[in-house]
Design an enzyme around this catalytic site. Structure first.
Site, short mmCIF file in Angstrom:
data_model
loop_
_atom_site.label_atom_id
_atom_site.label_comp_id
_atom_site.label_asym_id
_atom_site.label_seq_id
_atom_site.Cartn_x
_atom_site.Cartn_y
_atom_site.Cartn_z
N ASP A 13 54.99 103.98 -18.73
CA ASP A 13 55.26 102.64 -19.27
C ASP A 13 56.60 102.11 -18.76
O ASP A 13 57.41 101.58 -19.52
CB ASP A 13 55.24 102.66 -20.80
CG ASP A 13 55.10 101.26 -21.41
OD1 ASP A 13 54.60 100.36 -20.69
OD2 ASP A 13 55.46 101.07 -22.58
N LYS A 15 58.94 99.51 -17.40
CA LYS A 15 59.00 98.05 -17.45
C LYS A 15 60.43 97.67 -17.79
O LYS A 15 61.22 98.51 -18.25
CB LYS A 15 58.03 97.50 -18.48
CG LYS A 15 58.25 98.03 -19.90
CD LYS A 15 57.16 97.54 -20.85
CE LYS A 15 57.36 98.11 -22.27
NZ LYS A 15 56.29 97.66 -23.18
N PRO A 16 60.84 96.42 -17.58
CA PRO A 16 62.21 96.02 -17.85
C PRO A 16 62.68 96.34 -19.27
O PRO A 16 63.84 96.73 -19.47
CB PRO A 16 62.19 94.50 -17.60
CG PRO A 16 61.12 94.32 -16.60
CD PRO A 16 60.06 95.32 -16.95
N ALA A 17 61.79 96.18 -20.25
CA ALA A 17 62.19 96.43 -21.64
C ALA A 17 62.55 97.88 -21.90
O ALA A 17 63.25 98.19 -22.87
CB ALA A 17 61.06 96.01 -22.59
N ASN A 18 62.12 98.77 -21.02
CA ASN A 18 62.42 100.20 -21.18
C ASN A 18 63.52 100.68 -20.24
O ASN A 18 63.73 101.88 -20.09
CB ASN A 18 61.16 101.04 -20.98
CG ASN A 18 60.21 100.93 -22.15
OD1 ASN A 18 60.63 100.60 -23.26
ND2 ASN A 18 58.94 101.23 -21.92
N ASP A 31 62.13 105.03 -24.20
CA ASP A 31 60.77 105.05 -24.75
C ASP A 31 59.79 105.91 -23.94
O ASP A 31 58.95 105.40 -23.19
CB ASP A 31 60.23 103.61 -24.86
CG ASP A 31 58.98 103.56 -25.74
OD1 ASP A 31 58.54 104.62 -26.21
OD2 ASP A 31 58.46 102.46 -25.95
#
Length: 415
Positions: A13, A15-18, A31
């Protein structure tokens, strides 16, 4: 990520948010909630997609387990987004987004994004290969190809010193330097090389056959056909089309005033910007400019707030009659939607005569299945798919493989 992979942990997973940046300039990977340890018992049902669709690899989209190369794909999307300002694929629905991850081709970065070199683009595009075996085998190999490995000792300092760029105003930015012709040529050559190496023996043969037939086909189609919908010469008004409006459209849609606008250019334009372009597009269309007519048609088709299929059809029809190939293809698709396959076939032929990859693909479909009054002709289908593949139209590869295996039901022509 390389260290995690060495420990047998697949994140799944990325992605920028992680990806978080700490105060000391270190990038932290967050995460690991859906991470998987290599060789462990699967905790999700077989066939269930795990991850975030905007950053998921094709194999994850199909419900596969994924491995190190899946993380490579997701990170390549993040890097592409950092450079281009948007991910390589977007869609209005999750289903369409997943289909794009599986089949769509990312738009080139050279020369659209200033400062991106052909080697950097090649590394990211290799990371974005649809098949895992065509990507980098390890995250370290990806890092090496990007040139990131040698920068690792200086990474935190680079991030700290560049933090001010986040708050910099757009007008304070340095002037953009456009890539020169050599960079563009290198980019296109590397892109062709990646596509060629991804093909199997049958597909490569089809490309060669298609290439050998291109000159004859171009000569044949250039002569035109005696049909009512034959394209008309550009009107004198087209030469008088307001150049300011055309430059405004190209700059807003392409990020550059150079070169004609293509359907794929609209993918990176927000609906709000599209709505603002309606006025200039109408001005150009009224002046008889084929490019303006095409843009007007696409805006009326592609913008929810402006949706007017009949007006879009009229605008595309006017542009297509002036031999604008992207207009011809999209007009053909509208005819196809109306079940007017014979007219669609004719417009695909005219666009193919100008080398349009999407038109080659659809002509292959029409030849394979005998649509639009065309006789079923496997050899012609192979030739058309081959030309589309040579022009890097990804769906043509799947269509050719489906044709070769006899599994017609799996053809993208039917989706």
């Amino acid at each position: 990520m390389s260290y995690a992979h060495e420990m047998g942990v697949i994140h799944r997973d990325i992605k920028p948010a992680n990806l978080m940046i700490s105060n000391d300039g270190r990038v932290k990977i967050m995460d690991f909630g859906i991470a998987r340890v290599r060789g462990s018992v699967r905790l999700t049902r077989s066939g269930t997609a795990v991850g975030t669709p905007l950053y998921m690899s094709p194999e994850q989209c199909r419900g596969g387990e994924g491995d190190e190369r899946s993380d490579v794909y997701s990170l390549a999307i993040v890097l592409y987004e950092m450079l281009a300002g948007k991910p390589p694929f977007s869609a209005d629905t999750e289903y369409d987004l997943i289909q794009a991850q599986i089949a769509a081709t990312p738009a080139p970065l050279v020369p659209r994004i200033a400062g991106v070199t052909p080697s950097l683009e090649a590394a990211i595009m290799t990371g974005l290969a649809k098949k895992p075996e065509q990507r980098f085998a390890t995250m370290r190999a990806f890092s090496d190809a990007l040139g990131a490995t040698v920068l690792r000792p200086d990474a935190t300092g680079i991030i700290r010193n560049a933090t001010h760029l986040i708050e910099a105003r757009a007008e304070d930015a340095e002037p953009v330097r456009k890539s020169d012709a050599i960079d563009v040529a290198k980019s296109r050559f590397l892109r062709f090389s990646r596509g060629w190496s991804a093909l199997g023996g049958v597909a490569k043969g089809a490309v060669l056959v298609g290439g050998a037939a291109c000159v004859a086909a171009g000569f044949y189609f250039a002569k035109g056909s005696d049909v009512a919908d034959a394209p008309k010469p550009a009107s004198p008004a087209a030469a008088r089309a307001p150049s300011a409006e055309l430059s405004q459209l190209r700059l807003a849609i392409k990020g550059s005033t150079a070169g004609a606008i293509h359907a794929s250019d609209f993918e990176y334009v927000t609906n709000g910007v599209k709505a603002q372009l309606l006025g200039p597009a109408k001005t150009l269309a009224a002046a008889g400019d084929a490019e303006g007519q095409f843009v007007l048609g696409m805006l009326l088709l592609d913008t929810p707030a402006l949706l007017d299929v009949n007006a879009a059809f009229d605008a595309l029809n006017q542009s297509a009659r002036q031999n604008y190939p992207d207009a011809q293809v999209n007009l053909a698709l509208l005819h196809q939607r109306r079940k007017e396959l014979d007219k669609a076939s004719l417009w695909f032929e005219k666009a193919a005569a100008q080398g349009n990859a999407k038109a080659y693909f659809w002509l292959g479909c029409y030849d394979q299945f005998g649509w639009g009054g065309r006789p079923k002709d496997t050899q012609k289908a192979v030739e058309h798919y081959g030309r589309a593949i040579a022009a890097h139209y990804v769906l043509a590869t799947d269509a050719l493989q489906s044709l070769s295996s006899g599994a017609a039901a799996g053809s993208p022509c039917l989706k």
